[in-house]
Design a protein around this motif. Structure first.
Motif, PDB file in Angstrom:
ATOM      1  N   GLY A 137       0.814  -1.216   0.000  1.00  0.00           N
ATOM      2  CA  GLY A 137       0.000   0.000   0.000  1.00  0.00           C
ATOM      3  C   GLY A 137       0.841   1.256   0.000  1.00  0.00           C
ATOM      4  O   GLY A 137       0.612   2.166  -0.801  1.00  0.00           O
ATOM      5  N   GLN A 140       3.092   1.402  -3.492  1.00  0.00           N
ATOM      6  CA  GLN A 140       2.426   1.610  -4.777  1.00  0.00           C
ATOM      7  C   GLN A 140       1.269   2.600  -4.713  1.00  0.00           C
ATOM      8  O   GLN A 140       0.976   3.274  -5.694  1.00  0.00           O
ATOM      9  CB  GLN A 140       1.934   0.269  -5.323  1.00  0.00           C
ATOM     10  CG  GLN A 140       3.081  -0.708  -5.606  1.00  0.00           C
ATOM     11  CD  GLN A 140       2.602  -2.001  -6.217  1.00  0.00           C
ATOM     12  OE1 GLN A 140       1.452  -2.138  -6.579  1.00  0.00           O
ATOM     13  NE2 GLN A 140       3.488  -2.966  -6.335  1.00  0.00           N
ATOM     14  N   LEU A 141       0.605   2.668  -3.554  1.00  0.00           N
ATOM     15  CA  LEU A 141      -0.557   3.556  -3.471  1.00  0.00           C
ATOM     16  C   LEU A 141      -0.139   5.019  -3.546  1.00  0.00           C
ATOM     17  O   LEU A 141      -0.713   5.798  -4.324  1.00  0.00           O
ATOM     18  CB  LEU A 141      -1.313   3.285  -2.169  1.00  0.00           C
ATOM     19  CG  LEU A 141      -2.712   3.878  -2.074  1.00  0.00           C
ATOM     20  CD1 LEU A 141      -3.599   3.327  -3.185  1.00  0.00           C
ATOM     21  CD2 LEU A 141      -3.330   3.579  -0.720  1.00  0.00           C
ATOM     22  N   ILE A 301      -2.768  -0.130  -8.563  1.00  0.00           N
ATOM     23  CA  ILE A 301      -3.672   0.141  -7.446  1.00  0.00           C
ATOM     24  C   ILE A 301      -4.709  -0.968  -7.302  1.00  0.00           C
ATOM     25  O   ILE A 301      -5.103  -1.333  -6.192  1.00  0.00           O
ATOM     26  CB  ILE A 301      -4.346   1.517  -7.617  1.00  0.00           C
ATOM     27  CG1 ILE A 301      -3.310   2.630  -7.406  1.00  0.00           C
ATOM     28  CG2 ILE A 301      -5.509   1.686  -6.643  1.00  0.00           C
ATOM     29  CD1 ILE A 301      -3.825   4.019  -7.702  1.00  0.00           C
ATOM     30  N   VAL A 304      -3.079  -3.472  -5.370  1.00  0.00           N
ATOM     31  CA  VAL A 304      -2.956  -2.998  -3.989  1.00  0.00           C
ATOM     32  C   VAL A 304      -4.277  -3.178  -3.252  1.00  0.00           C
ATOM     33  O   VAL A 304      -4.307  -3.607  -2.091  1.00  0.00           O
ATOM     34  CB  VAL A 304      -2.544  -1.505  -3.964  1.00  0.00           C
ATOM     35  CG1 VAL A 304      -2.671  -0.944  -2.561  1.00  0.00           C
ATOM     36  CG2 VAL A 304      -1.120  -1.343  -4.460  1.00  0.00           C
ATOM     37  N   VAL A 305      -5.385  -2.862  -3.919  1.00  0.00           N
ATOM     38  CA  VAL A 305      -6.697  -2.999  -3.304  1.00  0.00           C
ATOM     39  C   VAL A 305      -6.933  -4.443  -2.874  1.00  0.00           C
ATOM     40  O   VAL A 305      -7.437  -4.719  -1.784  1.00  0.00           O
ATOM     41  CB  VAL A 305      -7.805  -2.534  -4.269  1.00  0.00           C
ATOM     42  CG1 VAL A 305      -9.185  -2.928  -3.739  1.00  0.00           C
ATOM     43  CG2 VAL A 305      -7.735  -1.034  -4.476  1.00  0.00           C
TER      44      VAL A 305
END
Length: 582
Positions: A137, A140-141, A301, A304-305
Motif C-alpha cells: 500500500g 504503490q498507493l 492500485i 494494492v486494493v
C-alpha cells in the motif's frame, strides 16, 4: 471496508508520521522526475525531425537533462522504499509487541476459550499478511495516486481537450475497482478464519502425535485435515478469483482510454496546426507515453486494493484480540498483609458457564501451617478451587481471603508470589535445565539450583544428560520423559521455597519409589507452611491435617484421614475402591 479497522491501522501509523511525510515527498519527487522524461524525450524528437535538420546540440542537452532527471527519480524511489520499509516493519513490531502485552493482560478465561493455534495464527501469520499489504500500500498507493494527479495536470497543460477525455473516463476504472473490492472482503475474512482453524488443528495433531499413532487414528486425522484444507482452498480460490477480476477490468478501461487518446491525438496532428492547437508529432508521442503511464498506476492500485483487503481482514482479526476485555484492573490502593498463610473461603460461588452451576456456597477456614488435601471424583471442582485461590478466575459471589485480605483487593503479583505451584501438566520453556529450574528465581546461584534439584531427586538424571545442567530442553521438554519433566517442575518450586504451596497431582508421572522420596522432601518443605494438595491417589494424603471431599462443587465431607474412615461415608468408599483386595 471496515472503517473501524482502518482507523485503528491509521492510529498505528500515526507515531511514524515523519517517515510517512518523507515517503510522500519522495513519491512526489520520483513521480515528477519520471513524468518530465517524456516531455524532454518529445523535445528531443522534435529536434530530430526533418531531413538534414537535426539539431545535435539540442538533442545532447535534452539527453543530459533526461539523465539527471532519471537519477533524481531513482534516488527518490530508493529513499521512498527505505521509508516505507521502516514504517511497515516498525508498525508490525509495535503490533506484535502490543499483542504480546495483551496476552499477559487477558483473563485466563479468554485464553481457555480460544484455541492456541488460532491465537498463534493471529500473532504470526496475520501480522505477516498485514505487513505485506501495508508495504504494498505504501509503496504503490502513494506513487500511483501522485502519478495519476501529476499526469492529469501535465496533460491539461499540454492539451486540455485530450486531458478532458481522459478525465471523464477515469471514474469508470475507480468504480470497477471499488465494486469488486467490496465483494471480495467477505471471502478474505472467511479465508483468514479458516486459516486460523487449520493452524489450531495442526497444533493439535502435532501435540497429540503419540496418541494418534497408539489408536491408529492417522487416517481419521488426515481426513479432518483434508476437510479443513479443502475449505481453505475453496475460500482462498474464491477470494483470489474475485479479487483478480479487478486488474483485467481496470486494464480494459485503461486500454479504452489509451485508444481514445491515440485517436483524438492523431486527428489533431493531421488537422490544421493553428486551429487544432498546434500538436506536433513529438507532442503526440508525449501524450501517448502519458496515456500509457496513466493506465499503469490503476493496474497497480487494483493489485494494492486486493492485497489491502486481505491485510485489513487480518488486521481485523488482530484487533479483535487487542480490543478484548482485559482482566479486572489492579486495585488503586492494594492491600499487602503480612504473610501468615491463613486462607478463608466465605460463601464462594462460581460457574464457568452461567447456566451451569459448579461451586455454590463454599465456606472454609484454613489456619496457618495446615496441610489441606482436596479429593473427589473428576469434575467435582478440585482444580477450579485452585484456579480461584490463585485468582486465575474471580468468584461470582462471596470472597476468598488470604491473611485476612480479600484477594481482589491485592495485586495479583503479590498474591501469587506467596504460592509455589506444581501442576500435573508440566510446562518447560526452550532453555537450559538450569534456566528452567531457576525460572521463578532468576538470581539463584548454581549451588541453590543444584540443591533444589537434589531435593527433588532430579540431580542424578540431570548429570546423565549430554551437557548436564547446561543441556538445552527442546520445546516443552520433548527430549525428556514425563516423569523427568515433572521432577524439574518440582525442583523449580523447591528453589523458590514459597510461603504457601499448591500441589495439583504433582507426582502423577513419577514412579512409586521416587514418589516416596519426593513426598518426604515435600513433607519437610511443608513444615510450618500452608499447603493445598489435589490428589487422586489417596495414599499420598494420609498425613494431611484436613481432607476436603468434594462432589458436584460442594464439600460433602471434611476431616482427617482417620476421622473420614470412621464416618464410613463417601471418602471411605473412595479409599477402599483404591485398595480393594482382588
Amino acid at each position: 471496508m471496515d472503517k473501524k479497522t482502518l482507523k485503528s491501522v491509521l492510529a498505528l501509523i500515526k507515531p511514524h508520521t515523519g517517515f510517512v511525510a518523507l515517503s510522500i515527498l519522495c513519491a512526489v519527487l520520483s513521480v515528477a522526475a519520471a513524468r518530465l522524461i517524456p516531455v524532454y524525450t518529445g523535445d528531443a524528437i522534435d529536434y530530430m525531425i526533418g531531413q538534414n535538420n537535426v539539431d545535435f546540440s539540442g538533442v545532447l542537452k535534452k539527453v543530459i537533462t533526461i539523465a539527471v532527471v532519471a537519477a533524481i527519480a531513482t534516488l527518490s524511489q530508493y529513499l521512498m522504499s527505505l521509508c516505507n520499509n521502516k514504517i511497515t516493519y516498525f508498525v508490525c513490531r509495535d503490533l506484535r509487541g502490543e499483542l504480546g502485552r495483551k496476552l499477559h493482560s487477558l483473563p485466563i478465561s479468554y485464553i481457555d476459550s480460544h484455541s492456541f493455534g488460532d491465537l498463534l495464527s493471529r500473532m504470526i501469520s496475520d501480522v505477516d499478511t498485514f505487513a505485506d499489504g501495508l508495504l504494498m500500500g505504501f509503496t504503490q498507493l502513494f506513487t500511483g495516486v501522485v502519478t495519476i494527479a501529476a499526469i492529469l495536470v501535465i496533460m491539461l497543460v499540454l492539451n486540455w481537450k485530450i486531458a478532458l477525455a481522459v478525465f471523464v473516463l477515469t471514474p469508470l476504472s475507480i468504480f470497477v475497482s471499488k465494486f469488486i473490492a467490496t465483494k471480495t472482503h467477505k471471502y478474505f475474512k472467511k479465508q483468514a478464519s479458516i486459516r486460523g482453524d487449520e493452524t489450531a488443528l495442526i497444533n493439535e495433531l502435532i501435540e497429540g502425535r503419540q496418541v494418534l499413532k497408539v489408536f491408529g487414528a492417522e487416517d481419521r486425522s488426515l481426513s479432518d485435515f483434508d476437510e479443513i484444507n479443502d475449505k481453505l482452498q475453496d475460500a482462498a480460490l474464491k477470494a483470489t478469483f474475485f479479487s483478480s477480476l479487478t486488474n483485467p477490468s481496470t486494464r480494459l478501461v485503461n486500454n479504452i482510454v489509451y485508444a481514445i487518446v491515440t485517436l483524438i491525438g492523431a486527428v489533431i496532428v493531421v488537422s490544421s496546426g493553428n486551429l487544432a492547437g498546434g500538436l506536433t508529432v513529438g507532442g503526440l508521442s508525449v501524450f501517448l507515453s502519458y496515456a500509457n503511464q496513466y493506465a499503469k498506476p490503476f493496474n497497480e492500485i487494483s493489485g494494492v486494493v486486493t492485497e489491502f483487503q486481505n491485510a485489513l481482514t487480518c488486521a481485523q482479526r488482530i484487533f479483535e484480540v487487542l480490543e478484548a476485555e482485559d482482566q479486572p484492573k489492579e486495585p488503586e490502593n492494594p492491600l499487602t498483609p503480612p504473610v501468615k498463610g491463613e486462607v478463608g473461603f466465605e460463601g464462594v460461588a462460581f460457574r464457568y458457564v452461567k447456566e451451569r452451576p459448579l461451586i455454590e456456597g463454599l465456606s472454609l477456614d484454613v489456619k496457618s501451617g495446615q496441610c489441606i488435601a482436596i479429593v473427589g471424583p473428576t469434575g467435582c471442582g478440585k482444580t477450579t478451587l485452585i484456579n480461584l485461590l490463585m485468582r486465575f478466575y474471580d468468584v461470582d459471589e462471596g470472597a476468598i481471603k488470604v491473611d485476612g485480605a480479600d484477594i481482589r483487593k491485592m495485586r495479583r503479583s503479590d498474591l501469587r508470589s506467596r504460592y509455589g505451584m506444581v501442576l500435573q501438566d508440566t510446562w518447560l520453556c526452550h532453555a537450559t535445565v538450569k534456566e528452567n529450574i531457576a525460572y521463578g528465581k532468576p538470581d539463584a546461584t548454581d549451588e541453590e539450583i543444584v540443591e533444589a534439584a537434589k531435593k527433588a531427586h532430579a540431580h542424578s538424571f540431570i548429570k546423565r544428560l549430554p551437557q548436564g545442567y547446561d543441556t538445552v530442553i527442546s520445546g516443552e521438554g520433548g527430549n525428556l520423559s514425563a516423569g523427568q519433566r515433572q521432577l524439574l517442575c518440582i525442583a523449580r518450586a523447591m528453589l523458590c521455597y514459597p510461603p504457601m504451596l499448591i500441589l495439583d497431582e504433582a507426582t502423577s508421572s513419577i514412579d512409586t519409589r521416587t514418589e516416596l522420596k519426593i513426598q518426604a522432601a515435600f513433607d519437610k518443605m511443608m513444615e510450618g507452611r500452608t499447603s493445598f494438595i489435589v490428589a487422586h491417589r489417596l495414599s499420598t494424603i494420609k498425613k494431611a491435617d484436613l481432607i476436603l471431599v468434594m462432589k458436584d462443587g460442594k464439600i460433602i465431607e471434611k476431616g482427617s484421614h482417620e476421622e473420614l474412615l470412621q464416618k464410613g461415608g463417601f471418602y471411605k468408599r473412595l479409599y477402599e475402591s483404591q485398595f480393594a483386595k482382588v
